[in-house]
Scaffold this motif. Structure first.
Motif, PDB file in Angstrom:
ATOM      1  N   SER A   6       0.645  -1.314   0.170  1.00 35.78           N
ATOM      2  CA  SER A   6       0.550  -0.531   0.225  1.00 35.78           C
ATOM      3  C   SER A   6       0.530   1.170   0.349  1.00 35.78           C
ATOM      4  N   SER A   7       1.871   1.234   0.443  1.00 39.59           N
ATOM      5  CA  SER A   7       2.606   2.314   0.571  1.00 39.59           C
ATOM      6  C   SER A   7       4.443   2.285  -0.552  1.00 39.59           C
ATOM      7  N   PHE A   8       4.346   1.262  -1.264  1.00 39.62           N
ATOM      8  CA  PHE A   8       4.895   0.669  -2.620  1.00 39.62           C
ATOM      9  C   PHE A   8       4.170   1.445  -3.903  1.00 39.62           C
ATOM     10  N   GLY A   9       4.991   2.418  -4.654  1.00 35.01           N
ATOM     11  CA  GLY A   9       4.602   3.151  -5.771  1.00 35.01           C
ATOM     12  C   GLY A   9       5.526   3.509  -6.535  1.00 35.01           C
ATOM     13  N   ARG A  10       5.186   4.568  -7.588  1.00 35.07           N
ATOM     14  CA  ARG A  10       6.554   5.282  -8.394  1.00 35.07           C
ATOM     15  C   ARG A  10       7.495   5.663  -7.970  1.00 35.07           C
ATOM     16  N   GLU A  11       7.092   6.208  -7.235  1.00 35.90           N
ATOM     17  CA  GLU A  11       9.202   6.461  -6.697  1.00 35.90           C
ATOM     18  C   GLU A  11       9.596   5.659  -5.775  1.00 35.90           C
ATOM     19  N   ALA A  12       9.290   4.199  -4.819  1.00 38.27           N
ATOM     20  CA  ALA A  12       9.898   3.520  -4.491  1.00 38.27           C
ATOM     21  C   ALA A  12      10.392   2.015  -5.647  1.00 38.27           C
ATOM     22  N   ALA A  13       9.545   2.692  -6.397  1.00 39.23           N
ATOM     23  CA  ALA A  13       9.856   1.459  -7.693  1.00 39.23           C
ATOM     24  C   ALA A  13      11.598   1.617  -8.528  1.00 39.23           C
ATOM     25  N   ALA A  14      11.804   3.435  -8.566  1.00 38.09           N
ATOM     26  CA  ALA A  14      12.527   3.406  -9.545  1.00 38.09           C
ATOM     27  C   ALA A  14      13.641   3.912  -8.610  1.00 38.09           C
ATOM     28  N   TRP A  29      10.575   2.246 -17.089  1.00 36.37           N
ATOM     29  CA  TRP A  29       9.485   0.354 -16.677  1.00 36.37           C
ATOM     30  C   TRP A  29       9.245   0.260 -15.735  1.00 36.37           C
ATOM     31  N   ARG A  30      10.012   0.213 -14.833  1.00 40.59           N
ATOM     32  CA  ARG A  30       9.828  -0.218 -13.183  1.00 40.59           C
ATOM     33  C   ARG A  30       8.682   0.565 -11.993  1.00 40.59           C
ATOM     34  N   GLU A  31       9.424   1.983 -12.708  1.00 40.20           N
ATOM     35  CA  GLU A  31       8.721   2.976 -12.238  1.00 40.20           C
ATOM     36  C   GLU A  31       7.249   3.179 -12.598  1.00 40.20           C
ATOM     37  N   GLU A  32       6.578   2.727 -14.094  1.00 31.91           N
ATOM     38  CA  GLU A  32       5.454   2.899 -14.651  1.00 31.91           C
ATOM     39  C   GLU A  32       4.981   1.409 -13.405  1.00 31.91           C
ATOM     40  N   ALA A  33       5.397   0.310 -13.584  1.00 27.36           N
ATOM     41  CA  ALA A  33       5.028  -1.059 -13.272  1.00 27.36           C
ATOM     42  C   ALA A  33       4.725  -0.409 -11.380  1.00 27.36           C
ATOM     43  N   GLY A  34       5.471  -0.043 -10.885  1.00 27.05           N
ATOM     44  CA  GLY A  34       5.054   0.745  -9.333  1.00 27.05           C
ATOM     45  C   GLY A  34       3.946   1.262  -9.508  1.00 27.05           C
ATOM     46  N   GLN A  35       3.919   2.489 -10.690  1.00 30.70           N
ATOM     47  CA  GLN A  35       2.408   3.510 -10.487  1.00 30.70           C
ATOM     48  C   GLN A  35       1.588   2.244 -10.318  1.00 30.70           C
ATOM     49  N   LEU A  36       1.633   1.431 -11.377  1.00 38.14           N
ATOM     50  CA  LEU A  36       0.192  -0.040 -11.810  1.00 38.14           C
ATOM     51  C   LEU A  36       0.199  -0.195 -10.528  1.00 38.14           C
ATOM     52  N   ALA A  37       0.936  -0.997  -9.571  1.00 39.31           N
ATOM     53  CA  ALA A  37       1.135  -1.633  -8.955  1.00 39.31           C
ATOM     54  C   ALA A  37      -0.598  -0.925  -8.316  1.00 39.31           C
ATOM     55  N   THR A  38      -0.260   0.466  -7.175  1.00 43.67           N
ATOM     56  CA  THR A  38      -0.674   1.159  -6.442  1.00 43.67           C
ATOM     57  C   THR A  38      -2.941   1.283  -7.558  1.00 43.67           C
ATOM     58  N   GLU A  39      -2.740   1.182  -8.151  1.00 38.29           N
ATOM     59  CA  GLU A  39      -3.474   1.408  -9.356  1.00 38.29           C
ATOM     60  C   GLU A  39      -5.006   0.212  -9.394  1.00 38.29           C
ATOM     61  N   HIS A 140      -2.947  -7.948 -14.035  1.00 32.29           N
ATOM     62  CA  HIS A 140      -3.470  -6.931 -12.053  1.00 32.29           C
ATOM     63  C   HIS A 140      -2.503  -6.534 -11.002  1.00 32.29           C
ATOM     64  N   LYS A 141      -2.658  -6.227  -9.973  1.00 29.71           N
ATOM     65  CA  LYS A 141      -1.877  -5.785  -8.921  1.00 29.71           C
ATOM     66  C   LYS A 141      -0.790  -6.985  -8.998  1.00 29.71           C
ATOM     67  N   LEU A 142      -0.522  -8.292  -8.513  1.00 28.00           N
ATOM     68  CA  LEU A 142       0.058  -8.617  -8.981  1.00 28.00           C
ATOM     69  C   LEU A 142       1.339  -8.947  -9.843  1.00 28.00           C
ATOM     70  N   ALA A 143       0.725  -8.923 -11.170  1.00 27.47           N
ATOM     71  CA  ALA A 143       1.685  -8.274 -12.059  1.00 27.47           C
ATOM     72  C   ALA A 143       2.506  -7.551 -12.037  1.00 27.47           C
ATOM     73  N   ALA A 144       1.861  -6.651 -11.845  1.00 26.23           N
ATOM     74  CA  ALA A 144       2.267  -5.260 -11.572  1.00 26.23           C
ATOM     75  C   ALA A 144       3.278  -5.560 -10.392  1.00 26.23           C
ATOM     76  N   VAL A 145       3.376  -5.546  -9.596  1.00 24.65           N
ATOM     77  CA  VAL A 145       4.242  -5.988  -8.187  1.00 24.65           C
ATOM     78  C   VAL A 145       5.933  -6.542  -9.033  1.00 24.65           C
ATOM     79  N   HIS A 146       4.938  -7.536  -9.534  1.00 33.07           N
ATOM     80  CA  HIS A 146       6.092  -8.678 -10.457  1.00 33.07           C
ATOM     81  C   HIS A 146       6.749  -7.777 -11.054  1.00 33.07           C
ATOM     82  N   ALA A 147       6.636  -6.951 -11.945  1.00 33.17           N
ATOM     83  CA  ALA A 147       7.076  -6.418 -12.656  1.00 33.17           C
ATOM     84  C   ALA A 147       8.281  -5.060 -12.502  1.00 33.17           C
ATOM     85  N   ALA A 148       7.902  -4.485 -11.229  1.00 37.48           N
ATOM     86  CA  ALA A 148       8.311  -3.546 -10.526  1.00 37.48           C
ATOM     87  C   ALA A 148       9.468  -3.884 -10.062  1.00 37.48           C
ATOM     88  N   LEU A 149       8.962  -5.190  -9.204  1.00 39.58           N
ATOM     89  CA  LEU A 149       9.909  -5.739  -8.525  1.00 39.58           C
ATOM     90  C   LEU A 149      11.021  -6.992  -8.062  1.00 39.58           C
TER      91      LEU A 149
END
Length: 434
Positions: A6-14, A29-39, A140-149
């Motif tokens: 819930s506190s993870f997003g664009r800036e943390a991924a970058a 690319w990871r930054e964009e995925a981090g944003q998706l993880a919040t949405e 979905h959220k799990l895919a976005a988290v995976h993409a970011a991390l």
């Protein structure tokens, strides 16, 4: 220290990407995925409320110590490898790859085996053409988290017309419940190539109050005429959550063989999907699972037919003990225009306890007339007549049940392409069924 999603997003991924000195395009690319993880929302597997699972901890970057030879691998990792360690091998320990070995004859043929992080730097064209195009970050959220991390991971490229006889092995291992453990396996088999890849995911977490989130992905691209055999065995501790999304994209006359032992001890979601894009492509999926304790599992196998004269076969067999629950879905989708296609599937569940539960759901989605499709599904207890027959031959009831269960699972176990891993799989089965 673990941080809630819930506190993870664009800036943390970058920030994580920059800390690993990744290329600027990958940071973005990871930054964009981090944003998706919040949405995005979590996936919604049938009868499995994921909101009750501990999916809001992604851990911290805990790289392992690199080693120069297989002899220097930590003892718990070495114990999971076959005695013969001279073949192609890659090992991830917690958040990073610590060892890679590729025989010189394969290097001379142009085969690439490296961490996915290295591939992003040194094989950018191949990486960017394929990475997360079969399993996308916006699913979905799990895919976005995976993409970011995602971290560590495996990249395998097999050039045109190269046939690799011995299996290529990957061991993905965690012993730190607070580590970020999100490997991604990317296999590209070029035209008329042939390869067998064996993935083993394991953990030794000991006593811990933390939840290890293994949020993983596999992408296989089989180009025209290529054959890929992909075997996977997962055996994580019950304090871990196993998330495994597997995808294969098949060109003309390509073939994928999935051989999967989902033998994790905790809650799990697995989704294994073949996309038969090319004419004459084929997919063969064999999956087994054993549920124990209070495990909750969602196991989905899919085949989507686009090409002409494509064929898919899916077999899933599960054994449920104690209070375990499994939702087993088989989905065959034949798209409009995929004439002369043939899709078959079978789901069978053995119940060893009155409190265990297994749902087998065969699903056929047919948008074309000139095709063949069929399914079979069953949920039941061990056959009483088979037990009686074996007992009449002097075998005890417990041994008779054990033999029947092993025979029930053998169509998958016998297909594991490494003898050492087959033996290890038998030991896992004995432990889970004991």
């Amino acid at each position: 220290m673990s941080t809630p999603i819930s506190s993870f997003g664009r800036e943390a991924a970058a920030a994580i990407a920059r800390s690993k000195n990744e290329p600027a395009w990958l940071v973005a690319w990871r930054e964009e995925a981090g944003q998706l993880a919040t949405e995005l929302n979590l996936p919604k597997p049938e009868k499995l409320p994921l909101t009750r699972w501990t999916l809001d901890q992604y851990g911290a970057n805990r790289p392992g110590q690199t080693v120069a030879s297989a002899a220097d691998l930590p003892a718990p990792i070495a114990a999971l490898l076959p005695e013969e360690k001279n073949g192609a091998l890659i090992v991830q320990h917690n958040s990073s790859v610590i060892f890679t070995q590729l025989p010189e004859e394969l290097k001379a043929q142009g085969v690439i085996l490296t961490s996915l992080e290295d591939a992003a730097r040194n094989h950018e064209e191949l990486f960017r053409k394929h990475f997360m195009t079969a399993y996308t970050k916006d699913e979905h959220k799990l895919a976005a988290v995976h993409a970011a991390l995602w971290n560590g991971g495996v990249f395998l490229y097999v050039p045109k017309n190269v046939e690799i006889a011995a299996p290529i092995q990957a061991l993905l291992f965690a012993d730190d419940a607070e580590a970020t453990f999100m490997p991604h396996v990317l296999v590209v088999a070029d035209t008329h190539s042939r390869v067998t890849f064996v993935e083993q995911v394991a953990s030794t977490l000991g006593e811990t109050s933390s939840t290890l989130l293994h949020n993983s992905a596999v992408e296989v691209f089989a180009k025209a005429g290529a054959t890929v055999q992909y075997a996977a065995v997962h055996q994580l501790d019950d304090s871990a959550i196993d998330i495994a999304y597997r995808r294969a994209i098949l060109d003309n006359d390509a073939r994928i063989e999935w051989i999967v032992g989902d033998l994790h001890n905790g809650n799990a979601i697995t989704d294994t999907k073949s996309v038969l894009k090319g004419n004459g492509s084929t997919s063969d999926s064999k999956i087994i699972s054993i549920g124990t304790g209070k495990q909750r599992m969602s196991l989905t196998t899919q085949a989507v037919h686009f090409g002409l004269s494509t064929e898919s076969d899916m077999i899933t067999r599960a054994v449920m003990k104690e209070e375990a629950t499994a939702i087993i879905n088989g989905v065959t989708k034949i798209e409009k225009g995929a004439t002369k296609s043939n899709g078959q599937q079978t789901e069978r569940v053995l119940m060893l306890s009155p409190k265990a539960r297994g749902d087998a759901n065969p699903i056929l989605l047919i948008d074309e007339d000139d095709v063949k499709a069929g399914h079979a599904a069953s949920v039941g207890q061990v056959n009483a007549e088979q037990i009686y027959y074996l007992m009449s031959r002097g075998i005890s009831r417990s041994e008779a049940e054990r033999l029947i269960i092993h025979g029930f699972l053998d169509p998958v176990v016998s297909e594991i392409p490494l003898e050492g891993l087959r033996e290890q799989l038998h030991r896992i089965l004995e432990r889970k069924l004991g």
